[in-house]
Design a protein around this motif. Sequence first.
Motif, short mmCIF file in Angstrom:
data_model
loop_
_atom_site.label_atom_id
_atom_site.label_comp_id
_atom_site.label_asym_id
_atom_site.label_seq_id
_atom_site.Cartn_x
_atom_site.Cartn_y
_atom_site.Cartn_z
N MET A 183 -12.95 -9.43 -98.28
CA MET A 183 -11.52 -9.73 -98.11
C MET A 183 -10.98 -9.09 -96.83
O MET A 183 -11.40 -8.01 -96.44
CB MET A 183 -10.70 -9.24 -99.31
CG MET A 183 -10.89 -7.78 -99.63
SD MET A 183 -9.58 -7.03 -100.62
CE MET A 183 -9.55 -8.00 -102.07
N MET A 185 -7.28 -8.17 -95.35
CA MET A 185 -5.81 -8.13 -95.42
C MET A 185 -5.25 -7.17 -94.36
O MET A 185 -4.30 -7.49 -93.66
CB MET A 185 -5.36 -7.65 -96.81
CG MET A 185 -5.70 -8.61 -97.92
SD MET A 185 -5.06 -8.06 -99.51
CE MET A 185 -6.22 -6.78 -99.90
N THR A 186 -5.85 -5.97 -94.30
CA THR A 186 -5.27 -4.88 -93.51
C THR A 186 -5.34 -5.16 -92.01
O THR A 186 -6.41 -5.46 -91.49
CB THR A 186 -6.04 -3.58 -93.80
OG1 THR A 186 -6.12 -3.42 -95.22
CG2 THR A 186 -5.36 -2.38 -93.19
N GLY A 191 -1.16 -2.01 -93.60
CA GLY A 191 -2.13 -2.28 -94.65
C GLY A 191 -1.45 -2.40 -96.00
O GLY A 191 -1.60 -3.40 -96.70
N SER A 192 -0.64 -1.40 -96.35
CA SER A 192 0.11 -1.50 -97.60
C SER A 192 1.13 -2.63 -97.49
O SER A 192 1.28 -3.43 -98.41
CB SER A 192 0.87 -0.19 -97.88
OG SER A 192 0.00 0.90 -97.84
N SER A 223 -14.35 -4.81 -94.73
CA SER A 223 -15.62 -4.23 -95.15
C SER A 223 -16.64 -5.32 -95.41
O SER A 223 -16.29 -6.48 -95.65
CB SER A 223 -15.42 -3.38 -96.41
OG SER A 223 -14.82 -2.16 -96.07
N ASN A 437 0.59 6.06 -103.67
CA ASN A 437 2.02 5.75 -103.79
C ASN A 437 2.24 4.28 -104.12
O ASN A 437 3.14 3.93 -104.90
CB ASN A 437 2.76 6.07 -102.48
CG ASN A 437 2.93 7.56 -102.27
OD1 ASN A 437 2.62 8.35 -103.17
ND2 ASN A 437 3.41 7.94 -101.11
C1 LIG Z 1 -13.53 2.49 -95.75
C2 LIG Z 1 -12.41 1.52 -95.86
C3 LIG Z 1 -12.70 0.19 -96.07
C4 LIG Z 1 -11.67 -0.75 -96.17
N1 LIG Z 1 -11.99 -2.06 -96.35
C5 LIG Z 1 -10.99 -2.98 -96.36
C6 LIG Z 1 -11.28 -4.37 -96.51
O1 LIG Z 1 -12.43 -4.77 -96.69
N2 LIG Z 1 -10.27 -5.24 -96.45
C7 LIG Z 1 -8.99 -4.84 -96.26
O2 LIG Z 1 -8.10 -5.69 -96.22
N3 LIG Z 1 -8.67 -3.54 -96.15
C8 LIG Z 1 -9.64 -2.61 -96.19
N4 LIG Z 1 -9.34 -1.28 -96.06
C9 LIG Z 1 -7.96 -0.90 -95.78
C10 LIG Z 1 -7.24 -0.24 -96.92
O3 LIG Z 1 -7.06 -1.13 -97.99
C11 LIG Z 1 -5.93 0.29 -96.34
O4 LIG Z 1 -6.28 1.35 -95.48
C12 LIG Z 1 -4.95 0.73 -97.39
O5 LIG Z 1 -4.48 -0.38 -98.10
C13 LIG Z 1 -3.76 1.48 -96.77
O6 LIG Z 1 -3.21 0.76 -95.70
P1 LIG Z 1 -2.98 1.47 -94.29
O7 LIG Z 1 -4.26 2.10 -93.88
O8 LIG Z 1 -2.40 0.50 -93.36
O9 LIG Z 1 -1.98 2.63 -94.57
P2 LIG Z 1 -0.36 2.51 -94.67
O10 LIG Z 1 0.01 1.22 -95.25
O11 LIG Z 1 0.21 2.88 -93.36
O12 LIG Z 1 -0.06 3.66 -95.72
C14 LIG Z 1 -0.17 5.04 -95.38
C15 LIG Z 1 0.34 5.87 -96.54
O13 LIG Z 1 1.68 5.55 -96.80
C16 LIG Z 1 1.88 5.28 -98.17
N5 LIG Z 1 2.95 4.30 -98.30
C17 LIG Z 1 3.00 3.03 -97.82
N6 LIG Z 1 4.15 2.45 -98.19
C18 LIG Z 1 4.85 3.35 -98.92
C19 LIG Z 1 6.11 3.35 -99.58
N7 LIG Z 1 6.87 2.26 -99.60
N8 LIG Z 1 6.50 4.46 -100.23
C20 LIG Z 1 5.73 5.55 -100.25
N9 LIG Z 1 4.54 5.63 -99.64
C21 LIG Z 1 4.10 4.53 -98.99
C22 LIG Z 1 0.54 4.77 -98.67
O14 LIG Z 1 0.40 5.01 -100.06
C23 LIG Z 1 -0.43 5.61 -97.85
O15 LIG Z 1 -0.63 6.82 -98.50
C24 LIG Z 1 -10.34 -0.33 -96.02
C25 LIG Z 1 -10.05 1.02 -95.84
C26 LIG Z 1 -11.07 1.94 -95.75
C27 LIG Z 1 -10.74 3.38 -95.54
#
Ligand SMILES: Cc1cc2nc3c(=O)[nH]c(=O)nc-3n(C[C@H](O)[C@H](O)[C@H](O)COP(=O)(O)OP(=O)(O)OC[C@H]3O[C@@H](n4cnc5c(N)ncnc54)[C@H](O)[C@@H]3O)c2cc1C
Length: 550
Positions: A183, A185-186, A191-192, A223, A437
Amino acid sequence: MDTDFSTHEVTNQPSPLVDYNLFTSNQALRAALAFNAPRLDTAGLDTLGQLLGTSRMQAHARMANVATPQLHSHDRFGRRIDEVEFHPAYHALMAEAVAAGLHGSPWASAHGDAQHVARAAGFMLFTELEPSILCPISMTYAVTPALRGNPRVYADWSAGLTSRSYDPRLAVWRDKPGLTMGMGMTEKQGGSDVRSNTTRAVADGQDDWGARYRVTGHKWFMSAPMCDAFLILAQTGSGLSCLFLPRVLPDGSRNAIRIQRLKDKLGNKANASSEVEFHGASAWLVGEEGRGVAQILEMGTLTRLDCALGTSGLMRQALGIALHHTSQRQAFGKPLDAQPLMRNVLADLALESEAACALSMRLARAFDRSDLPQERLLARVLTPISKFWICKRGSHFAQEAMECLGGNGYVEEGGEGVMARIYREMPLNSIWEGAGNIMAIDLLRALRKGDTRDVLLAELSAARGAHAALDHLLDALPHRMEAMSSEIEARRLSQDIALAMQACLLCQTAPTAVFDAFCDSRLAGNWGQVFGTLGSGLNLDGILARARPI
Ligand SMILES: Cc1cc2nc3c(=O)[nH]c(=O)nc-3n(C[C@H](O)[C@H](O)[C@H](O)COP(=O)(O)OP(=O)(O)OC[C@H]3O[C@@H](n4cnc5c(N)ncnc54)[C@H](O)[C@@H]3O)c2cc1C
């Protein structure tokens, strides 16, 4: 000559924990199975448990993490190939996971009685051997409900996605006996909050798979980029949409997916995680245009289940190693596991491990019974609770289990070095597929529906009267759930519902020693801020005897 360098005989070092059956030795898992799937034939799990405990499989797990995936963006003649090369040990692990059906058995079985539970148990056992190869296995398992949103693609791909043959070749789907999916998405900017995705999809006509698009953009994390296809999110004219993007197109040519880099990660070493760009890649709509987030979340829900199962498996593995080590290592004249304070630490870890197992297996059962409205609601609410709480506990757990081994726990070498691998893996399940979160906030969303709250409270009522502290918490929960209006307390509520659920399940599946100690520590406040702070007077012997791996 060797003797010139031998100043001592090696003593008081434990034997390796190997050649044992991970399933038959896991009483907590077997109790969870008896509770959630009493009629399940567990012969397959017995065989799997035996295989996963062998030195051969342990060697594969080690090699797959040492000889990590390598990206080859170009061939030696300068042509773009975007291939990831894996050590044969990786493929050996993948082949066994696929042979065990961990990537899709519930979707293959016509009469799916307890198939998600059975698969969940196998997934948990496999995690004890090696968790990172399970990333593509989990995504392949999870994709089916979302992929059904394009019935024509699903008709072509479903047999390959559930077949027990592993085929790592890059080839067109119809020539492959087995298929995997990932998948995307990020993106870099979010990402969130995937609404910030900038990847664009432009309509490109219709064909056998329905509405086709040309996709241009990037994914910051994708991934297992050697999967045969991915579900991705991209912006169409109607908003964020879910698209099916194969690596090889139906005419046999490569799709325009460029792997930019592989991530250099803290752990999860055997799995490749990539940054990719799409250069007008072909993709097909899944579900409705503009409803992409809801569509892909059908996949995300099941990968979240796997995060909870995976962490439960890692906890069990770390606990098993700690119990084994401390039973053989002596200090101050007796085995470590005979020292009162070490017994407190080990028993406390055993409670946490069994509670994680009980909660994640109960969640798996909710997916088996999704024909029942109350189980669908339960799955909705238990998913964020389990993913939040179990994964949050993982890192603390791994650190404490590692410390039981002293310095040996911190080294990378050999069997004991597995602890370092577990420790590096633990934070990941908490971060990906919706970080802590996001899960806690998602729980609030789920609880807004009165039906969901009612179903949860009915489930919790099974343990009414079993322990005063649990009753006290259950009395307070209805009001707290209804009155929760601010996100600021969402973690606290998630934690407390998780603890109530775990206590409720242990009441029904575990011996009194485990249930009493869990409630006494986690609910009645007779506990500290770290593991190993259980109060006196608890039946530690009973807890430890149940948890021992051999
Ligand atoms: C090894 C690895 C493999 C991955 N593989 C994939 C993959 O195959 N496909 C894919 O799509 N993604 C993948 N990801 C991405 C992963 O799903 C995202 O890193 C994750 O969803 C968080 O998104 P972000 O990194 O953009 O962090 P952010 O969205 O910037 O979030 C950072 C922090 O802020 C917090 N936060 C965000 N919004 C709020 C809010 N409204 N209130 C309070 N706190 C909040 C979050 O909980 C987090 O702790 C992978 C990540 C890793 C580390």
